[in-house]
Design an enzyme around this catalytic site. Structure first.
Site, mmCIF file in Angstrom:
data_model
loop_
_atom_site.group_PDB
_atom_site.id
_atom_site.type_symbol
_atom_site.label_atom_id
_atom_site.label_comp_id
_atom_site.label_asym_id
_atom_site.label_seq_id
_atom_site.Cartn_x
_atom_site.Cartn_y
_atom_site.Cartn_z
ATOM 1 N N HIS A 10 -2.078 7.472 7.221
ATOM 2 C CA HIS A 10 -1.096 8.370 6.574
ATOM 3 C C HIS A 10 -1.744 9.695 6.166
ATOM 4 O O HIS A 10 -1.111 10.741 6.223
ATOM 5 C CB HIS A 10 -0.501 7.726 5.321
ATOM 6 C CG HIS A 10 0.653 6.801 5.594
ATOM 7 N ND1 HIS A 10 1.809 7.212 6.210
ATOM 8 C CD2 HIS A 10 0.839 5.489 5.304
ATOM 9 C CE1 HIS A 10 2.663 6.182 6.298
ATOM 10 N NE2 HIS A 10 2.091 5.128 5.753
ATOM 11 N N GLY A 46 0.843 -1.183 0.000
ATOM 12 C CA GLY A 46 0.000 0.000 0.000
ATOM 13 C C GLY A 46 0.877 1.230 0.000
ATOM 14 O O GLY A 46 2.062 1.158 0.342
ATOM 15 N N GLU A 69 -3.124 2.988 5.551
ATOM 16 C CA GLU A 69 -2.969 4.052 4.545
ATOM 17 C C GLU A 69 -3.820 5.274 4.889
ATOM 18 O O GLU A 69 -3.378 6.412 4.690
ATOM 19 C CB GLU A 69 -3.308 3.530 3.146
ATOM 20 C CG GLU A 69 -2.474 2.339 2.658
ATOM 21 C CD GLU A 69 -0.972 2.526 2.805
ATOM 22 O OE1 GLU A 69 -0.482 3.672 2.767
ATOM 23 O OE2 GLU A 69 -0.272 1.505 2.990
ATOM 24 N N CYS A 116 6.311 -0.299 6.883
ATOM 25 C CA CYS A 116 5.937 0.906 6.139
ATOM 26 C C CYS A 116 7.126 1.368 5.301
ATOM 27 O O CYS A 116 8.260 1.354 5.772
ATOM 28 C CB CYS A 116 5.539 1.999 7.134
ATOM 29 S SG CYS A 116 5.045 3.539 6.374
ATOM 30 N N LEU A 117 6.833 1.794 4.079
ATOM 31 C CA LEU A 117 7.908 2.280 3.199
ATOM 32 C C LEU A 117 8.594 3.508 3.799
ATOM 33 O O LEU A 117 9.740 3.800 3.468
ATOM 34 C CB LEU A 117 7.345 2.642 1.823
ATOM 35 C CG LEU A 117 6.692 1.515 1.016
ATOM 36 C CD1 LEU A 117 6.222 2.027 -0.331
ATOM 37 C CD2 LEU A 117 7.632 0.343 0.838
ATOM 38 N N GLN A 136 3.269 10.057 1.307
ATOM 39 C CA GLN A 136 4.556 9.358 1.308
ATOM 40 C C GLN A 136 5.416 9.732 0.102
ATOM 41 O O GLN A 136 6.623 9.504 0.115
ATOM 42 C CB GLN A 136 4.339 7.839 1.322
ATOM 43 C CG GLN A 136 3.761 7.325 2.634
ATOM 44 C CD GLN A 136 3.662 5.820 2.615
ATOM 45 O OE1 GLN A 136 2.724 5.257 2.058
ATOM 46 N NE2 GLN A 136 4.636 5.144 3.207
HETATM 47 ZN ZN ZN Z 1 2.925 3.253 5.640
#
Ligand code: ZN
Length: 163
Positions: free
Chosen positions: A145, A50, A142, A99-100, A55
């Protein structure tokens, strides 16, 4: 041609902001379509399940969730614009998240087992859908975020204390 975008990392202000809604004039625009394509490319390249627009340094309410349906070999990346959680189950389940934007850290987070979500497609069509289990978890991660919240702020510390 889609591009791989830079991913904001924990500590950067963009990840703490409440993202703005996508407005009607932005729906079905080349700007929005290209952003969604680049977000998807970035998510796949980074092996994410996701991604949310903040981001990639765009403070707008756009998320992509990679759904893998049973019997389907391919991942279906669903773009959700202005997602809104309409209902969520009181019952939660713990599960591991990463998480990225938070590399090299994973943790147990309690999430509602079920959510009912309303979102717009890139073309502005309104969709309502129910998600359970892991897909419901990704959507909640998500949507967080979009509200400036990272999963590390929600990690279940009682697990650590009880050890
Ligand atoms: Zn994330």
């Amino acid at each position: 041609m889609s591009a791989i975008l830079a991913v904001a990392q924990r500590g950067e202000v963009i990840l703490t902001l409440k993202a703005a809604s996508v407005v009607e004039s932005e729906l079905n625009s080349s700007w929005l379509n290209e952003l969604a394509e680049d977000m998807q490319t970035t998510m796949i390249e980074r092996n994410g399940v996701g991604i949310a627009a903040p981001q990639v340094y765009v403070s707008k309410r756009i998320i992509i969730v990679a759904l893998r349906y049973p019997d389907a070999p391919e991942i279906d990346a669903v773009v959700m614009v202005n997602p809104e959680i309409l209902e969520q189950s009181e019952s939660t389940i713990l599960g591991e998240e990463g998480c990225l934007s938070v590399p090299n850290e994973r943790g147990q987070v309690a999430r509602s087992e079920m959510i009912k979500l309303r979102y717009l497609t890139l073309q502005g069509e309104s969709v309502e859908a129910v998600f359970h289990g892991f897909p419901a978890r990704i959507v909640q991660h998500e949507v967080d975020h979009l509200n400036g919240v990272l999963f590390v702020e929600k990690m279940d510390l009682s697990l650590i204390e009880s050890l």
